[in-house]
Design an enzyme around this catalytic site. Structure first.
Site: not given
Ligand code: CNA
Length: 264
Positions: A127, A107-108, A202
């Site tokens: 995404h 999803q990143n 999540s």
């Molecule tokens: P989310 O809903 O923000 O969930 C992230 C999950 O990761 C949470 O449940 C946290 O507890 C868990 N988490 C955080 N840090 C760690 C770690 N170090 N180790 C293990 N678990 C951890 O993000 P999802 O990806 O589930 O939601 C989808 C969205 C977020 C998508 O549309 C992405 O495009 C979007 N997104 C992407 C990025 C990126 O490309 N790096 C950054 C921010 C959001």
């Protein structure tokens, strides 16, 4: 410090990976927080700094000010440009180098799996990707560096060089459809794997969050590595609530040992 229960789980997961025929890794923002990119929903996450409204396609189209905000965010650049893969991305790329990985479904939008060495053809980005800009009128797709260079440091939002249409980061905003071909390929691979590993999601954003459900329905083993509980924990075979970098590094080391043992 890893507790004994966690040690045992890591060993079990490594055993499953070593035996599986068809391993799919499904990642979310949590796999990249240790690279300095905040996720959406954790404390200090993206939504505490940005207004989700600015990431809806309707607002983007209707509001020049929203487009300016997005452009300023791209100009500030370093969040996505400078980020380096962390131990979790490296471990996932190593799984591919070891011949243990079918694909990554992510999803990143941060390009870090590719930077870590995963074959771009085996990374399915549901995404989109922040490295690209798309014209909403003619569909032209440009590397972000090309547009940044063309526009210099100007805060004026650039338009498409071919048709003067509206440009937008090639990532999925709220209200937009996911890329159809990529989604179909990801669905198929999740439905035909025998092991699916979720890392750092999540699992509340659909349709991406269907991947573990499809895998489980197809009879695959399901493992979730995530800091906080997810709605899919209840039907996973193993759940590890811990940091992705630490756990994935340990899993990889154990997989290596098992593969070396089976060759001896
Ligand atoms: P989310 O809903 O923000 O969930 C992230 C999950 O990761 C949470 O449940 C946290 O507890 C868990 N988490 C955080 N840090 C760690 C770690 N170090 N180790 C293990 N678990 C951890 O993000 P999802 O990806 O589930 O939601 C989808 C969205 C977020 C998508 O549309 C992405 O495009 C979007 N997104 C992407 C990025 C990126 O490309 N790096 C950054 C921010 C959001």
């Amino acid at each position: 410090m890893i507790d004994q229960g966690r040690d045992e789980k890591i060993g079990r997961v490594a055993g499953m990976i070593a035996k599986a025929e068809n391993v799919v890794v499904f990642t979310g923002a949590g796999v990249s927080t240790e690279s300095g990119i905040p996720d959406f929903r954790s404390p200090g996450g993206f939504w505490t700094k940005f207004d989700p409204e600015d990431f809806t396609i309707d607002k983007y189209l209707a509001s020049p000010e929203t487009r300016r905000k997005q452009w300023r965010f791209l100009l500030s650049g370093d969040l996505f440009n400078e980020a380096r893969p962390n131990a979790a991305h490296e471990a996932i790329a190593d799984l591919e180098r070891l011949g243990r990985l079918n694909c990554v479904i992510t999803q990143n939008i941060d390009n870090l799996h590719q930077k870590a060495g995963n074959d771009p053809a085996k990374v399915f980005e549901l995404h989109g990707n922040m490295r690209w800009i798309r014209c909403l009128d003619c569909g032209g797709r440009y590397p972000v560096e090309e547009i940044l260079q063309r526009n210099g440091k100007s805060e004026e939002v650039p338009v498409c060089g071919r048709c003067a249409g509206i440009l937008k980061p090639d990532v999925i905003f709220f209200g937009e459809a996911l890329p159809e071909e990529t989604l179909q390929e990801a669905n198929w691979r999740a439905s035909h794997c025998d092991f699916l590993l979720v890392v750092g999601s999540s699992l509340v954003v659909y349709p991406a969050a269907y991947m573990p459900i499809y895998a489980k329905q197809a009879g695959a083993r399901l493992v979730i590595v995530n800091l906080s509980p997810t709605p899919a924990d209840k039907f996973a075979d193993v759940v590890i609530h811990a940091s992705a970098g630490e756990v994935m590094g340990r899993i990889l080391a154990e997989v290596r040992q098992r593969l070396a043992g089976s060759c001896a």
